[in-house]
Scaffold this motif. Structure first.
Motif, PDB file in Angstrom:
ATOM      1  N   UNK A   1       7.835  -3.024  -2.057  1.00 10.15           N
ATOM      2  CA  UNK A   1       7.099  -2.801  -0.810  1.00 10.15           C
ATOM      3  C   UNK A   1       7.386  -1.406  -0.255  1.00 10.15           C
ATOM      4  N   UNK A   2       6.757  -0.445  -0.908  1.00 14.73           N
ATOM      5  CA  UNK A   2       6.867   0.959  -0.524  1.00 14.73           C
ATOM      6  C   UNK A   2       5.462   1.536  -0.387  1.00 14.73           C
ATOM      7  N   UNK A   3       5.393   2.743   0.122  1.00 14.58           N
ATOM      8  CA  UNK A   3       4.096   3.433   0.272  1.00 14.58           C
ATOM      9  C   UNK A   3       3.094   2.603   1.061  1.00 14.58           C
ATOM     10  N   UNK A   4       3.569   2.002   2.127  1.00 14.03           N
ATOM     11  CA  UNK A   4       2.670   1.254   3.003  1.00 14.03           C
ATOM     12  C   UNK A   4       2.517  -0.221   2.673  1.00 14.03           C
ATOM     13  N   UNK A   5       3.019  -0.643   1.529  1.00 16.20           N
ATOM     14  CA  UNK A   5       2.934  -2.065   1.188  1.00 16.20           C
ATOM     15  C   UNK A   5       3.965  -2.855   1.999  1.00 16.20           C
ATOM     16  N   UNK A   6       3.556  -4.004   2.483  1.00 18.63           N
ATOM     17  CA  UNK A   6       4.463  -4.831   3.280  1.00 18.63           C
ATOM     18  C   UNK A   6       4.536  -6.232   2.696  1.00 18.63           C
TER      19      UNK A   6
END
Length: 342
Positions: free
Chosen positions: A176-181
């Motif tokens: 969960x990086x680059x805006x992923x949640x």
């Protein structure tokens, strides 16, 4: 005498392969990892410290080699490992009070029914799924679990940690990086007592006993299928459709029908307890099962994938006795024939 020498050579080579060559090959294909640790805050502290030490060693080796590109990469890895260790230690430190607190069941019920049942079902308490599995998977990426058994399946520290920060507790922050949640929002804004109350309620409504199949059904079947499992009732399809789980995980999680044979019980225990130990970067989350629940999962996989294990183990000694008797008679017959020829 010649036959005895041949037998001695065969036995020696067999023992050499079994006790030296095979273990060596296994150690290279499956490097040793720490034993399963069900105290997850402590486990993370140990693992993260080891990862920092590995990164330091890698940096030292890169500096000895004198390659600037490798040194730069090693420094970045060390910085990342140290930051991850710091963040994880701070996370579990913030969860310490809630883990230690004795929860209030009545207040926990209010908190759960007002915060959790919008996404999660608790069928044992009259809260059915909000939507069917396909719709839930389309909305969240994976079907949310029913919470009726959570208090039995998972450790208290894991439940507290997961409610606060699902990605951190399950060790999938790298996903969960680059805006992923994470599909489940964190509730780290809650007070420690409120978190303890939620866990206390979940523990109070959990069944006292569960069969191995029920544990697997609740802990694993949201993602994993059993294609060759319960032949009396057919296959056990994962609750989350393949298309959704592939998007969420990056690939379709493996069918577990024969995993007990291909991986072995020891590997499965280690992998379920912390997938990152064996497969760093994997999308599979740490499940957070108690030692008893994890044992039931492995037990069910043994029933499914190795149902003849008990019979096979019972037959083994009998077969070895037969071979010994057969070898004696073969030796006597061979001696008799050679005596007559000479």
């Amino acid at each position: 005498m010649r036959e005895l020498k041949i037998l001695a050579v065969v036995v020696s080579l067999t023992l050499l392969t079994y006790y030296l060559v095979e273990p060596f090959a296994h150690s290279k294909m499956h490097p040793h990892v720490d034993a399963p640790n069900y105290n997850f805050p402590q486990a993370d502290k140990v693992t993260d410290a080891e990862n920092v030490e590995k990164a330091k060693v890698a940096l030292e080796e890169a500096e000895k080699a004198g390659k600037e590109k490798a040194i730069k990469s090693a420094k970045t890895d060390l910085a990342n490992a140290e930051k991850f260790e710091k963040d994880t230690n701070a996370f579990w430190a913030s969860a310490k009070a809630a883990i230690a607190d004795k929860g209030n069941v009545a207040n926990g019920e209010v908190l759960v029914t007002s915060n959790c049942t919008a996404c999660h079902s608790i069928e044992s308490k009259g809260f059915p799924p909000v939507m069917d599995n396909a719709s839930a998977a389309a909305a969240y990426g994976v079907v949310p679990p029913d919470l009726g058994t959570a208090g039995k399946l998972y450790t208290k520290d894991y439940l507290v940690g997961f409610i606060m920060n699902p990605a951190r507790a399950s060790k999938v922050t790298h996903k969960f990086v680059d805006g992923r949640v994470h599909p489940m929002p964190g509730f780290d804004w809650m007070q420690p007592q409120e978190l303890a109350d939620i866990v206390a309620y979940l523990e109070s409504i959990a069944p006292k006993t569960m069969t191995d199949k029920e544990v697997f059904h609740n802990a694993c079947q949201r993602c994993h299928s059993i294609k060759y499992g319960d032949m009396q009732k057919g296959t056990m399809q994962a609750f989350t459709p393949d298309a959704n789980i592939k998007t969420y995980m990056g690939k379709v999680p493996p069918d577990l029908s024969q995993y007990i044979k291909s991986r072995g019980a020891k590997y499965i225990h280690e992998f379920v307890n912390d997938p990152q130990k064996h497969l760093e970067g994997t999308a599979m989350p740490r499940v957070g099962l108690t030692q008893a629940s994890e044992k039931q999962v492995v037990g069910y996989l043994e029933k499914v994938g190795d149902s003849k294990k008990a019979q096979r183990e019972e037959l083994g000694p009998k077969f070895l006795i037969y071979l010994v008797i057969f070898a004696i008679f073969a030796w006597l017959w061979k001696s008799k024939q050679w005596r007559e020829m000479h």
